[in-house]
Write an enzyme that holds these catalytic residues in place. Structure first.
Site, short mmCIF file in Angstrom:
data_model
loop_
_atom_site.label_atom_id
_atom_site.label_comp_id
_atom_site.label_asym_id
_atom_site.label_seq_id
_atom_site.Cartn_x
_atom_site.Cartn_y
_atom_site.Cartn_z
N HIS A 25 42.48 45.58 40.73
CA HIS A 25 42.61 44.80 39.51
C HIS A 25 41.79 43.54 39.69
CE1 HIS A 25 43.89 42.79 36.04
NE2 HIS A 25 45.14 43.21 35.97
N CYS A 43 44.27 38.42 32.88
CA CYS A 43 43.59 39.72 32.95
C CYS A 43 42.81 40.10 31.69
CB CYS A 43 44.60 40.82 33.26
SG CYS A 43 45.74 40.38 34.57
N HIS A 91 44.49 49.97 30.69
CA HIS A 91 44.70 48.79 31.54
C HIS A 91 45.22 49.28 32.88
CE1 HIS A 91 45.32 44.70 32.68
NE2 HIS A 91 46.63 44.80 32.69
#
Length: 388
Positions: free
Chosen positions: A314, A154, A279
């Site tokens: 995401h 990520c 995040h």
């Protein structure tokens, strides 16, 4: 650290063409899909636009995939601006550094299924190699400088920004195409499902009833240069806490370190940050860790913050670059901030200044964006308005 200019940028995702409208409304921009998990529907952030459709040169056909075509779609939207900026730069001084975590695996999934059932099916692995993204973009552009792909889950595309800034600062490139691309595939959906980390609904970052993430897809690309631009990459901070293969350090030690290093690199104090893009994945552990880290870094500064993953999903290796694009647009527009999800906030995390009104009440000079990946691979980016 020397700030670098962002000559241009683009972000393609479930947000559509009007990023501001998507992030300042209550509309759910996720899509319900039944083709990614067996006997289960799931909400994902899917790009709905047309993809680059031109036939690829013979030398590039081996890496042809939806992932690569989404990258080319993004690139074509800024290519005129890129070409105008680099027209007097030698091609060996032009670099490409991008991030991905899936590459072209989605295109190979049906073929791999046949292979495991029949064993006599040929599988071309070129399109799912991580390095093919940077090499393909370089070949499409005709550049001859440094080109490589970063794959750190990520944080991949955030680390591409950091690497691009270092290349320019070290004098190894005059302009760097940075960003990230990841597309939906069964591998990642099933992987997160096996970890019991997928949300059964639209995800709720920092929410009282948060139960996991939505997966998304995106392509976001930028041209970093030595020249001053309206929006600058001021600095970056990286850390590796290596606490657990898939869980963040509960005290957020690596997250704190990344944020502090980014502030030091940008030569500003925490009080200078006007907005923080979290995040904010909506998993119980990640959100608790990140807010704990935010408290340690920002103290009583009451920084405005929000997660945008309830609108985009995401986007894995492209998440950091997409959220960088959101920050880029905020700084250019100076009229809005992305709304945090509207559900009830976890009582243990409620002490923060979540964005509930998108309208600006003061100028935004500096923003920070966080990306924290599996294995504790962390990056924080600081963007700012040019003072000149």
């Amino acid at each position: 650290m020397v700030a670098v200019g962002i000559a241009c940028g683009i972000g393609l995702s479930s947000l559509g063409d009007d990023v501001k409208a998507a992030l300042t409304s209550s509309e759910n921009t996720l899509t319900l899909r039944s083709d990614l998990l067996a006997d289960q529907t799931v909400q994902v952030g899917a790009y709905q636009g047309d993809l680059y459709s031109a036939e690829l040169p013979t030398a590039m056909k081996a890496i042809d995939s939806r992932n690569f075509r989404l990258a080319l779609t993004a690139l074509e939207k800024i290519k005129d601006r890129v070409d105008a900026h680099i027209k007097n730069i030698d091609q060996n001084r032009l670099a490409v550094i991008v991030g991905t975590s899936t590459s072209g695996i989605a295109d190979n999934e049906p073929v791999l299924k046949q292979y495991f059932e029949q064993k006599n099916v040929a599988v071309s692995y070129k399109k799912q190699e991580m390095g093919c993204l940077a090499r393909g973009l370089q070949a499409h552009l005709g550049w001859t400088g440094i080109a490589y792909t970063i794959s750190t889950a990520c944080s991949s595309s955030g680390k591409a920004f950091a690497a691009g800034q270092r290349l320019i600062e070290a004098g190894l490139a005059d302009a760097v195409l940075v960003g990230g691309v990841d597309t939906l595939c069964q591998l990642t959906l099933n992987g997160f499902n096996s970890l019991e980390s997928l949300s059964s609904q639209q995800c709720q970052p920092c929410g009282q009833r948060r139960d996991g993430i939505n997966i998304g897809e995106a392509a976001s690309l930028f041209l970093l240069t030595k020249d001053v631009a309206p929006v600058m990459l001021m600095g970056h901070g990286e850390s590796m806490d290596a606490w657990h293969i898939s869980a963040p350090h509960p005290e957020g030690i690596g997250a704190q370190s990344a944020m502090c290093r980014a502030l030091d690199a940008a030569a500003i104090s925490p009080s200078c940050i006007d907005y923080l893009n979290l995040h904010g994945t909506a998993t119980p552990q990640n959100d608790a860790m990140e807010i704990h880290a935010v408290r340690q870094v920002f103290g009583e500064n009451n920084v405005a913050l929000s997660s945008t993953k309830h609108k985009t999903g995401h986007c894995l290796g492209a998440a950091s670059a997409l959220e960088a694009y959101i920050c880029y647009r905020i700084l250019l527009d100076q009229s809005w901030l992305p709304l945090h999800q509207s559900g009830e906030i976890d009582m243990q995390l409620k002490d923060q200044n979540y964005v509930r009104d998108y309208k600006m009440n003061k100028p935004i000079c500096y923003v920070m964006s966080n990306s924290f990946a599996f294995g504790g691979s962390n990056v924080s980016l600081v963007f700012g308005i040019s003072k000149s």
